[in-house]
Enzyme design. Structure first.
Site, PDB file in Angstrom:
ATOM      1  N   GLU A 180       2.594  -0.761   4.373  1.00  0.00           N
ATOM      2  CA  GLU A 180       2.374   0.595   3.862  1.00  0.00           C
ATOM      3  C   GLU A 180       3.724   1.253   3.605  1.00  0.00           C
ATOM      4  OE1 GLU A 180      -0.478   2.262   3.314  1.00  0.00           O
ATOM      5  OE2 GLU A 180      -2.019   1.232   4.494  1.00  0.00           O
ATOM      6  N   ASP A 203      -3.318   2.340  -4.986  1.00  0.00           N
ATOM      7  CA  ASP A 203      -1.968   2.209  -4.452  1.00  0.00           C
ATOM      8  C   ASP A 203      -1.412   0.790  -4.638  1.00  0.00           C
ATOM      9  OD1 ASP A 203      -4.093   1.804  -2.431  1.00  0.00           O
ATOM     10  OD2 ASP A 203      -2.493   1.486  -0.988  1.00  0.00           O
ATOM     11  N   HIS A 251      -2.441  -2.966  -3.412  1.00  0.00           N
ATOM     12  CA  HIS A 251      -3.811  -2.778  -2.942  1.00  0.00           C
ATOM     13  C   HIS A 251      -4.763  -2.666  -4.131  1.00  0.00           C
ATOM     14  CE1 HIS A 251      -6.477  -0.543   0.241  1.00  0.00           C
ATOM     15  NE2 HIS A 251      -6.935  -1.734  -0.048  1.00  0.00           N
ATOM     16  N   HIS A 290       0.848  -1.194   0.000  1.00  0.00           N
ATOM     17  CA  HIS A 290       0.000   0.000   0.000  1.00  0.00           C
ATOM     18  C   HIS A 290       0.883   1.243   0.000  1.00  0.00           C
ATOM     19  CE1 HIS A 290      -3.528  -2.267   1.772  1.00  0.00           C
ATOM     20  NE2 HIS A 290      -2.556  -2.984   2.294  1.00  0.00           N
TER      21      HIS A 290
END
Length: 179
Positions: A112, A161, A151, A30
């Site tokens: 992330e 993303d 994602h 992400h």
């Protein structure tokens, strides 16, 4: 607890038990920046720990009540912060599906990258992501190269993303062992 030793651990309240902790078989990449397109702020940590102050930025008013998390965040510096132990279910994927199987949070690890869809990620982030991926795939061998996705791949039309700025070829070459 399954933690990455190279990461700083900050516990998030936004997680729960996986239906089957032996079923971890997907890695989802992400991106996030809080406020949007701003880096080096405490916003990500505050969001994932439920401490985001809606008065700090107008955008925060829109997201302050979200209960979300990821297993790890890789900041622009390459520093890694882990929020949820890998054997637990982080709340990163939302409405999602991979190869016809829904509820990706049940069996996925979410990473992330501090960034946006359109700004290049840093060398330090690629280095840290490669090392973290090595750890994850050794611990969870069902996560193969073909089971590492963005994602956008598990929530098409809803998420974009890690975006066009993410160099999948560079990352996949590193993961495949071509450093």
């Amino acid at each position: 607890m399954v933690l990455y030793n190279e990461a700083k651990y900050t516990a998030s309240p936004h997680y729960d038990a996986r239906p089957d902790s032996a079923d971890v078989s997907l890695l989802v990449i992400h991106n996030i920046s809080l406020p949007p397109s701003q880096f080096g702020t405490p916003g990500i940590r505050q969001l994932f720990t439920g401490t985001l102050n809606p008065d700090e930025h107008p955008f925060y008013r829109e997201i302050a009540g979200l209960r979300v998390s990821a297993h790890c965040v890789i900041y622009r510096t390459g520093e890694i912060e882990q929020f949820v132990p890998f054997e637990q279910r982080a709340w990163h994927a939302g409405l999602s599906s991979f190869q016809g199987r829904s509820r990706c949070n049940d069996y996925a690890i979410g990473i992330e990258l501090e960034g946006t869809d359109t700004l290049l990620y840093t060398d330090a982030q690629y280095q840290a992501l490669g090392e973290l991926t090595d750890f994850i795939t050794r611990y969870y061998p069902r996560i193969t190269l073909g089971r590492i996705v963005g994602h956008n791949d598990i929530a098409p039309g809803r998420k974009t993303d890690p975006g066009a700025a993410f160099d999948w070829a560079r990352y996949r070459m590193r993961v495949a062992g071509f450093k």
